[in-house]
Design a protein around this motif. Structure first.
Motif, PDB file in Angstrom:
ATOM      1  N   ARG A  72       1.778  23.044 -53.605  1.00 21.43           N
ATOM      2  CA  ARG A  72       2.674  22.100 -54.159  1.00 21.43           C
ATOM      3  C   ARG A  72       3.355  21.381 -53.205  1.00 21.43           C
ATOM      4  NH1 ARG A  72       5.390  26.641 -58.221  1.00 21.43           N
ATOM      5  NH2 ARG A  72       3.839  26.538 -59.860  1.00 21.43           N
ATOM      6  N   ARG A  73       3.853  21.698 -52.220  1.00 24.05           N
ATOM      7  CA  ARG A  73       4.520  21.030 -50.932  1.00 24.05           C
ATOM      8  C   ARG A  73       3.620  20.010 -50.419  1.00 24.05           C
ATOM      9  NH1 ARG A  73       6.768  24.292 -46.729  1.00 24.05           N
ATOM     10  NH2 ARG A  73       8.497  22.654 -46.380  1.00 24.05           N
ATOM     11  N   ARG A  74       2.421  20.544 -50.202  1.00 19.23           N
ATOM     12  CA  ARG A  74       1.511  19.343 -49.624  1.00 19.23           C
ATOM     13  C   ARG A  74       1.195  18.233 -50.413  1.00 19.23           C
ATOM     14  NH1 ARG A  74      -2.100  20.240 -45.004  1.00 19.23           N
ATOM     15  NH2 ARG A  74      -0.366  21.799 -44.690  1.00 19.23           N
ATOM     16  N   ALA A  84       9.193  16.988 -36.483  1.00 21.17           N
ATOM     17  CA  ALA A  84       8.281  15.879 -36.640  1.00 21.17           C
ATOM     18  C   ALA A  84       7.377  16.300 -38.016  1.00 21.17           C
ATOM     19  CB  ALA A  84       7.247  15.650 -35.542  1.00 21.17           C
ATOM     20  N   TRP A  85       6.862  17.614 -38.145  1.00 17.00           N
ATOM     21  CA  TRP A  85       6.116  17.800 -39.353  1.00 17.00           C
ATOM     22  C   TRP A  85       6.804  18.491 -40.372  1.00 17.00           C
ATOM     23  CZ3 TRP A  85       1.720  16.244 -41.212  1.00 17.00           C
ATOM     24  CH2 TRP A  85       1.503  16.848 -42.253  1.00 17.00           C
ATOM     25  N   PRO A  86       6.915  17.663 -41.506  1.00 18.93           N
ATOM     26  CA  PRO A  86       7.677  18.082 -42.666  1.00 18.93           C
ATOM     27  C   PRO A  86       7.741  19.424 -43.255  1.00 18.93           C
ATOM     28  CG  PRO A  86       6.813  15.802 -42.914  1.00 18.93           C
ATOM     29  CD  PRO A  86       5.971  16.288 -41.904  1.00 18.93           C
ATOM     30  N   LEU A  87       6.635  19.799 -43.105  1.00 18.42           N
ATOM     31  CA  LEU A  87       6.110  21.341 -43.905  1.00 18.42           C
ATOM     32  C   LEU A  87       6.281  22.369 -42.929  1.00 18.42           C
ATOM     33  CD1 LEU A  87       3.417  20.270 -46.422  1.00 18.42           C
ATOM     34  CD2 LEU A  87       5.758  20.190 -46.497  1.00 18.42           C
ATOM     35  N   SER A  88       6.679  22.214 -41.668  1.00 19.03           N
ATOM     36  CA  SER A  88       6.710  23.390 -40.708  1.00 19.03           C
ATOM     37  C   SER A  88       7.543  24.327 -41.333  1.00 19.03           C
ATOM     38  CB  SER A  88       7.497  22.891 -39.547  1.00 19.03           C
ATOM     39  OG  SER A  88       6.604  21.677 -38.625  1.00 19.03           O
ATOM     40  N   ALA A  89       7.572  25.714 -40.782  1.00 16.27           N
ATOM     41  CA  ALA A  89       8.425  26.697 -41.311  1.00 16.27           C
ATOM     42  C   ALA A  89       9.879  26.680 -40.748  1.00 16.27           C
ATOM     43  CB  ALA A  89       7.782  28.042 -40.858  1.00 16.27           C
ATOM     44  N   ALA A 100       9.971  24.524 -51.599  1.00  9.85           N
ATOM     45  CA  ALA A 100       9.179  25.947 -52.099  1.00  9.85           C
ATOM     46  C   ALA A 100       9.404  26.278 -53.623  1.00  9.85           C
ATOM     47  CB  ALA A 100       9.344  27.141 -51.397  1.00  9.85           C
ATOM     48  N   GLU A 101      10.817  25.859 -54.015  1.00 13.43           N
ATOM     49  CA  GLU A 101      10.965  26.254 -55.483  1.00 13.43           C
ATOM     50  C   GLU A 101      11.991  25.054 -55.773  1.00 13.43           C
ATOM     51  OE1 GLU A 101      12.176  30.055 -56.356  1.00 13.43           O
ATOM     52  OE2 GLU A 101      10.215  30.839 -55.637  1.00 13.43           O
ATOM     53  N   GLN A 102      11.873  24.518 -56.969  1.00  9.55           N
ATOM     54  CA  GLN A 102      13.024  23.542 -57.367  1.00  9.55           C
ATOM     55  C   GLN A 102      13.993  24.284 -58.203  1.00  9.55           C
ATOM     56  OE1 GLN A 102      12.438  20.363 -56.977  1.00  9.55           O
ATOM     57  NE2 GLN A 102      10.679  20.987 -55.843  1.00  9.55           N
ATOM     58  N   ARG A 103      15.082  23.943 -57.791  1.00 10.69           N
ATOM     59  CA  ARG A 103      16.431  24.584 -58.521  1.00 10.69           C
ATOM     60  C   ARG A 103      16.590  23.891 -59.738  1.00 10.69           C
ATOM     61  NH1 ARG A 103      20.674  23.871 -53.777  1.00 10.69           N
ATOM     62  NH2 ARG A 103      20.138  21.990 -53.351  1.00 10.69           N
ATOM     63  N   LEU A 104      15.923  24.202 -60.818  1.00  7.00           N
ATOM     64  CA  LEU A 104      15.884  23.970 -62.238  1.00  7.00           C
ATOM     65  C   LEU A 104      15.784  24.845 -63.107  1.00  7.00           C
ATOM     66  CD1 LEU A 104      13.146  21.080 -62.025  1.00  7.00           C
ATOM     67  CD2 LEU A 104      15.523  20.456 -62.141  1.00  7.00           C
ATOM     68  N   ARG A 135      -6.746  15.705 -36.111  1.00  4.16           N
ATOM     69  CA  ARG A 135      -5.845  14.895 -35.582  1.00  4.16           C
ATOM     70  C   ARG A 135      -4.801  15.900 -34.627  1.00  4.16           C
ATOM     71  NH1 ARG A 135      -9.228  11.188 -35.676  1.00  4.16           N
ATOM     72  NH2 ARG A 135      -8.278   9.280 -36.452  1.00  4.16           N
ATOM     73  N   ASP A 136      -3.937  15.282 -34.144  1.00 10.36           N
ATOM     74  CA  ASP A 136      -2.963  15.627 -33.210  1.00 10.36           C
ATOM     75  C   ASP A 136      -2.394  16.951 -33.730  1.00 10.36           C
ATOM     76  OD1 ASP A 136      -3.259  12.457 -32.270  1.00 10.36           O
ATOM     77  OD2 ASP A 136      -3.565  13.827 -30.742  1.00 10.36           O
ATOM     78  N   HIS A 137      -1.876  16.735 -34.737  1.00 10.93           N
ATOM     79  CA  HIS A 137      -1.111  17.900 -35.479  1.00 10.93           C
ATOM     80  C   HIS A 137      -0.852  17.649 -36.875  1.00 10.93           C
ATOM     81  CE1 HIS A 137       1.725  21.248 -35.379  1.00 10.93           C
ATOM     82  NE2 HIS A 137       2.507  20.844 -36.351  1.00 10.93           N
ATOM     83  N   GLU A 138      -1.234  18.578 -37.857  1.00 14.31           N
ATOM     84  CA  GLU A 138      -1.296  18.491 -39.350  1.00 14.31           C
ATOM     85  C   GLU A 138      -0.322  19.654 -39.798  1.00 14.31           C
ATOM     86  OE1 GLU A 138      -4.752  18.976 -38.338  1.00 14.31           O
ATOM     87  OE2 GLU A 138      -5.203  17.096 -37.827  1.00 14.31           O
ATOM     88  N   GLY A 139       0.334  20.058 -39.067  1.00 14.35           N
ATOM     89  CA  GLY A 139       1.192  21.371 -39.570  1.00 14.35           C
ATOM     90  C   GLY A 139       0.355  22.571 -39.889  1.00 14.35           C
ATOM     91  N   PRO A 140       0.906  23.656 -40.495  1.00 12.83           N
ATOM     92  CA  PRO A 140       0.224  24.979 -40.801  1.00 12.83           C
ATOM     93  C   PRO A 140      -0.726  24.769 -41.868  1.00 12.83           C
ATOM     94  CG  PRO A 140       2.282  24.905 -41.703  1.00 12.83           C
ATOM     95  CD  PRO A 140       2.239  23.613 -41.081  1.00 12.83           C
ATOM     96  N   GLU A 141      -1.652  25.438 -42.013  1.00 17.92           N
ATOM     97  CA  GLU A 141      -2.708  25.675 -42.904  1.00 17.92           C
ATOM     98  C   GLU A 141      -2.104  26.237 -43.907  1.00 17.92           C
ATOM     99  OE1 GLU A 141      -7.570  26.924 -43.686  1.00 17.92           O
ATOM    100  OE2 GLU A 141      -6.430  27.496 -41.853  1.00 17.92           O
ATOM    101  N   ILE A 142      -2.571  26.030 -45.310  1.00 21.68           N
ATOM    102  CA  ILE A 142      -1.995  26.340 -46.562  1.00 21.68           C
ATOM    103  C   ILE A 142      -2.858  27.280 -47.339  1.00 21.68           C
ATOM    104  CG2 ILE A 142      -0.492  24.119 -46.654  1.00 21.68           C
ATOM    105  CD1 ILE A 142      -2.265  23.097 -48.660  1.00 21.68           C
ATOM    106  N   PHE A 143      -2.043  28.210 -48.136  1.00 22.93           N
ATOM    107  CA  PHE A 143      -2.694  29.359 -48.713  1.00 22.93           C
ATOM    108  C   PHE A 143      -2.075  29.639 -50.097  1.00 22.93           C
ATOM    109  CE2 PHE A 143      -3.434  30.025 -44.283  1.00 22.93           C
ATOM    110  CZ  PHE A 143      -4.867  30.316 -44.082  1.00 22.93           C
ATOM    111  N   THR A 144      -0.835  29.295 -50.298  1.00 22.84           N
ATOM    112  CA  THR A 144       0.009  29.861 -51.489  1.00 22.84           C
ATOM    113  C   THR A 144       0.288  28.579 -52.498  1.00 22.84           C
ATOM    114  OG1 THR A 144       2.266  29.483 -50.644  1.00 22.84           O
ATOM    115  CG2 THR A 144       1.113  31.564 -50.277  1.00 22.84           C
ATOM    116  N   ILE A 145       0.567  29.013 -53.502  1.00 19.02           N
ATOM    117  CA  ILE A 145       0.911  27.907 -54.646  1.00 19.02           C
ATOM    118  C   ILE A 145       1.950  27.141 -53.963  1.00 19.02           C
ATOM    119  CG2 ILE A 145       2.534  29.458 -56.120  1.00 19.02           C
ATOM    120  CD1 ILE A 145       0.193  26.535 -57.576  1.00 19.02           C
ATOM    121  N   ALA A 146       3.129  27.636 -53.500  1.00 15.34           N
ATOM    122  CA  ALA A 146       4.107  26.941 -52.895  1.00 15.34           C
ATOM    123  C   ALA A 146       3.654  26.040 -51.817  1.00 15.34           C
ATOM    124  CB  ALA A 146       5.370  27.902 -52.434  1.00 15.34           C
TER     125      ALA A 146
END
Length: 522
Positions: A221-223, A22-27, A77-81, A207-218
């Protein structure tokens, strides 16, 4: 038709034990799986590599900043570019891009998340332009922008938005902004939310679920990429130029950089960089990293002077006798601007409430993360405005997830103190407000405790549109019917006016019977 917001979908997934789906940024999710999960929550993206759309910002009479970011896999997390991708850009005077007046090429580097920020100069004042990008053999959508006028003008219309938690609903408010006839948009902060389910935010905002807290540049960027997965946000960026400031959730809840340890400063640097990479921001120092410069003054003809404040980067801890919310450098700069202010409307873009707010009569301040945590500096700044003779002062504010209208007084505890301006605090785009029961019970308490408070309404979501003429400043509170509906209709809840040369606001008689939890009758 039954509608479900993202919160409902996440709650249902949680009950089924399917958070990873359900949460797009889950590990553990691949970029494709993350995108599929985002689409379940109503996200979609522009065609690759311009998935995140286009935007323009910081309009001046002869220049504008154009933005895009190459992200063929937006939630990766990284673009294939390649390390550097050449991006062509074009500016024209027509939507079909036939009457080209400027073009060029800009490098999109992996160092800055393959974003580009193109400062286009040599433009005509007060003029509409259209623009687009091309890279890797693909074309972006066409964006629309406008330069600032010079000299006498008869009116300006602009919108303000704030607080747009992706997990709390759809961005119907941005859909409304995209369709407004406005000259520009001001975003007042909380563009993204960094916290997770255990993110340490007040319970009423979780709210009910917001996924993991974020810390890094990746992470950041994903958020940002997830939030731009809402089509309406991309439409609002493509429709108008934006001015930008930030609040706390672009980094961490209620943060202050004062005394931050090394891990926090690394986190802040990551958040600041990701914010810059994803925004149409013109950095005054031509080097946005590690600390973008947010504060600036911009003029819209002879009618409006917009002062954008940064109330996060330089602040001290709260509730200190000599505490600062502005920092010494920004405060000196602000005072110099007040001293040489022209005869015009003066609007401050202010991310957190300037006016005093006590929760109940005789009670303490409700939330000292606002200017209420910096009493001496607020008094110093307001007295400087008054002593300078500056008039026609209006503050536009976000953060509260509710609408307030306040008289700005030199001394908020003294009802005989002169009124020197008006503050309009706008509803949030989606971020959860207090409950209707809380609003009904506490609206009258706040009204009784704050004689300068004229209006409070906390049950709705939306944005403000400001209509400014040489004689009057009008604030139209636009609200959506349902944040669960991405196509929710927009209506005007109420309108307040400020007359030129007369401090203080009044509600338009035509909308004065609209719902509110507090309205001062006199």
């Amino acid at each position: 038709m039954t509608t479900l917001n993202r919160r409902d979908l996440l709650k249902a997934a949680g009950a089924a034990g399917a958070f990873n789906l359900a949460w797009p940024l889950s590990a553990g999710l691949s970029p494709a799986q993350a995108r599929e999960a985002a689409e379940v929550l109503g996200a979609d993206y522009d065609p690759a590599p311009f998935t995140l759309g286009v935007a323009s910002g910081d309009p001046q009479p002869s220049s504008i900043v154009l933005w895009t970011r190459l992200a063929p896999e937006p939630l990766a997390a990284e673009q294939r570019l390649p390390e550097i991708v050449e991006v062509d850009w074009v500016v024209a005077t027509d939507p079909q891009l036939r009457r080209v007046i400027a073009r060029g090429t800009a490098p999109a580097s992996a160092t800055l998340g393959h974003s580009v920020h193109v400062p286009v100069a040599g433009l005509r004042p007060g003029t509409r332009y259209w623009y687009a990008f091309k890279a890797l053999g693909k074309k972006s959508r066409v964006g629309r922008t406008k330069t600032a006028p010079v000299g006498p003008i008869s009116s300006v219309r602009f919108a303000a938005a704030n607080c747009q938690a992706f997990h709390d609903g759809f961005y119907a408010a941005h859909r409304g902004i995209a369709r407004e006839n406005v000259d520009f948009v001001v975003h007042l902060g909380d563009y993204i939310y960094e916290h997770g389910q255990e993110g340490g935010v007040p319970a009423e905002h979780v709210r009910d679920h917001e996924g993991p807290e974020i810390f890094t540049i990746a992470d950041y960027r994903r958020r940002h990429a997830l939030y731009k997965g809402d089509r309406s946000l991309r439409e609002a960026h493509a429709a108008h130029p934006w001015f930008l400031t930030w609040d706390d959730h672009e980094v961490a809840n209620d943060y202050s950089s004062a005394g931050g340890d090394a891990p926090f400063m690394q986190r802040r640097a990551a958040a600041y960089q990701a914010w810059y990479e994803n925004m149409p921001h013109r950095d005054a120092g031509n080097s946005a990293l590690p600390d973008p410069e947010i504060h600036r003054v911009r003029r819209w003809g002879n009618l409006l002077e917009l002062t954008v404040l940064d109330l996060r980067s330089y602040r001290s801890e709260r509730n200190l006798a000599d505490g600062t919310i502005l920092g010494a450098g920004q405060k000196a700069w602000l005072k110099r601007g007040v001293d040489r202010a022209p005869d015009t409307w003066h609007v401050w873009a202010n991310s957190i409430m300037l006016s005093q707010l006590r929760g109940r009569p005789g009670g303490s301040y409700m939330f000292t993360d606002q200017w209420d945590g910096y009493l001496a500096e607020r008094k110093e700044v307001l007295n400087h405005i008054h002593s300078s003779g500056m008039e026609d002062f209006v503050v536009i504010t976000g953060d509260w997830h509710s609408a307030f209208v306040d008289d700005v007084r030199l001394d908020f505890d003294d009802t005989s103190s002169p009124v020197i301006g008006t503050e309009f605090t706008a509803h949030s785009v989606t971020s959860g407000a207090y409950s209707p029961d809380w609003n009904a019970a506490n609206g009258p308490l706040m009204g009784a405790a704050n004689p300068h408070l004229k209006y409070f309404e906390g049950n709705r979501y939306g944005y403000d549109v400001y209509e400014v003429t040489p004689k009057r400043f009008s604030t139209h509170m636009r609200v959506i019917a349902d944040r669960r509906d991405p196509a929710s209709p927009v209506t005007t809840l109420t309108t307040f006016h400020v007359d030129r040369g007369k401090a203080g606001s009044y509600e338009d008689p035509a909308t004065k019977n609209s719902p509110a939890q507090w309205r001062r009758d006199s």
